[in-house]
Design a protein around this motif. Structure first.
Motif, short mmCIF file in Angstrom:
data_model
loop_
_atom_site.label_atom_id
_atom_site.label_comp_id
_atom_site.label_asym_id
_atom_site.label_seq_id
_atom_site.Cartn_x
_atom_site.Cartn_y
_atom_site.Cartn_z
N PHE A 1 0.85 -1.18 0.00
CA PHE A 1 0.00 0.00 0.00
C PHE A 1 0.89 1.24 0.00
CE2 PHE A 1 -2.31 -3.34 2.21
CZ PHE A 1 -3.52 -3.34 1.55
N ALA A 2 0.37 2.33 -0.54
CA ALA A 2 1.10 3.59 -0.50
C ALA A 2 1.24 4.03 0.96
CB ALA A 2 0.36 4.66 -1.30
N THR A 3 2.37 4.62 1.28
CA THR A 3 2.57 5.11 2.64
C THR A 3 1.95 6.50 2.79
OG1 THR A 3 4.71 6.05 2.03
CG2 THR A 3 4.72 3.81 2.93
N GLY A 4 1.63 6.86 4.00
CA GLY A 4 1.15 8.19 4.30
C GLY A 4 -0.34 8.41 4.19
N SER A 5 -1.10 7.37 3.92
CA SER A 5 -2.55 7.57 3.84
C SER A 5 -3.08 8.03 5.18
CB SER A 5 -3.26 6.27 3.43
OG SER A 5 -2.93 5.93 2.11
N THR A 6 -3.87 9.11 5.16
CA THR A 6 -4.45 9.63 6.40
C THR A 6 -5.91 9.23 6.53
OG1 THR A 6 -4.88 11.72 5.28
CG2 THR A 6 -2.85 11.58 6.56
N SER A 7 -6.52 8.81 5.42
CA SER A 7 -7.90 8.33 5.44
C SER A 7 -8.02 7.16 4.47
CB SER A 7 -8.87 9.43 4.99
OG SER A 7 -8.86 10.50 5.88
N ILE A 8 -8.78 6.17 4.88
CA ILE A 8 -9.14 5.05 4.01
C ILE A 8 -10.64 4.91 4.13
CG2 ILE A 8 -8.84 2.61 3.50
CD1 ILE A 8 -6.12 2.78 4.97
N ALA B 1 -3.71 15.90 -6.64
CA ALA B 1 -4.95 15.52 -7.33
C ALA B 1 -6.18 15.88 -6.50
CB ALA B 1 -4.95 14.03 -7.64
N PHE B 2 -6.04 15.84 -5.18
CA PHE B 2 -7.11 16.21 -4.26
C PHE B 2 -6.64 17.42 -3.45
CE2 PHE B 2 -7.63 11.61 -4.82
CZ PHE B 2 -8.95 11.54 -5.24
N ALA B 3 -7.59 18.15 -2.89
CA ALA B 3 -7.25 19.26 -2.00
C ALA B 3 -6.47 18.73 -0.80
CB ALA B 3 -8.52 19.97 -1.53
N LEU B 4 -5.66 19.59 -0.23
CA LEU B 4 -4.86 19.22 0.94
C LEU B 4 -5.66 19.40 2.23
CD1 LEU B 4 -1.48 20.95 0.04
CD2 LEU B 4 -2.25 18.63 -0.53
N SER B 5 -5.26 18.67 3.25
CA SER B 5 -5.71 18.85 4.63
C SER B 5 -7.16 18.47 4.90
CB SER B 5 -5.47 20.30 5.09
OG SER B 5 -4.10 20.60 5.00
N TRP B 6 -7.77 17.65 4.06
CA TRP B 6 -9.10 17.17 4.43
C TRP B 6 -9.00 16.38 5.72
CZ3 TRP B 6 -10.78 14.62 -0.84
CH2 TRP B 6 -11.09 15.62 -1.77
N ASN B 7 -9.92 16.61 6.64
CA ASN B 7 -9.91 15.80 7.87
C ASN B 7 -11.10 14.84 7.91
OD1 ASN B 7 -11.98 17.54 8.50
ND2 ASN B 7 -10.81 18.71 9.98
N ARG B 8 -11.98 14.92 6.92
CA ARG B 8 -13.08 13.97 6.78
C ARG B 8 -13.27 13.65 5.32
NH1 ARG B 8 -15.80 17.44 10.80
NH2 ARG B 8 -15.67 16.32 12.75
#
Length: 63
Positions: free
Chosen positions: A9-16, A54-61
């Protein structure tokens, strides 16, 4: 229980998050992501990758 080797898996995923198209992996620091699926035998396959930004940064949800 299933284990996967290092690098599966890619490292650094903050949400799955589950989506109808598979699991969405999102990295809030880079805006990168991926969509993958896990089959009935527990094997993971990455289908689409999204580069940094590709996606906006800093989404927390992610829903």
């Amino acid at each position: 229980m299933q284990t996967w080797p290092t690098g599966s898996f890619a490292t650094g995923s903050t949400s799955i998050v589950y989506t109808p198209n598979g699991l969405l992996f999102y990295n809030a620091q880079t805006g990168a992501g991926a969509i993958g699926t896990i089959d009935s035998a527990g094997n993971h396959t990455t289908h689409i990758t999204y580069p940094n930004g590709a996606f906006a940064l800093s989404w927390n949800r992610v829903a």
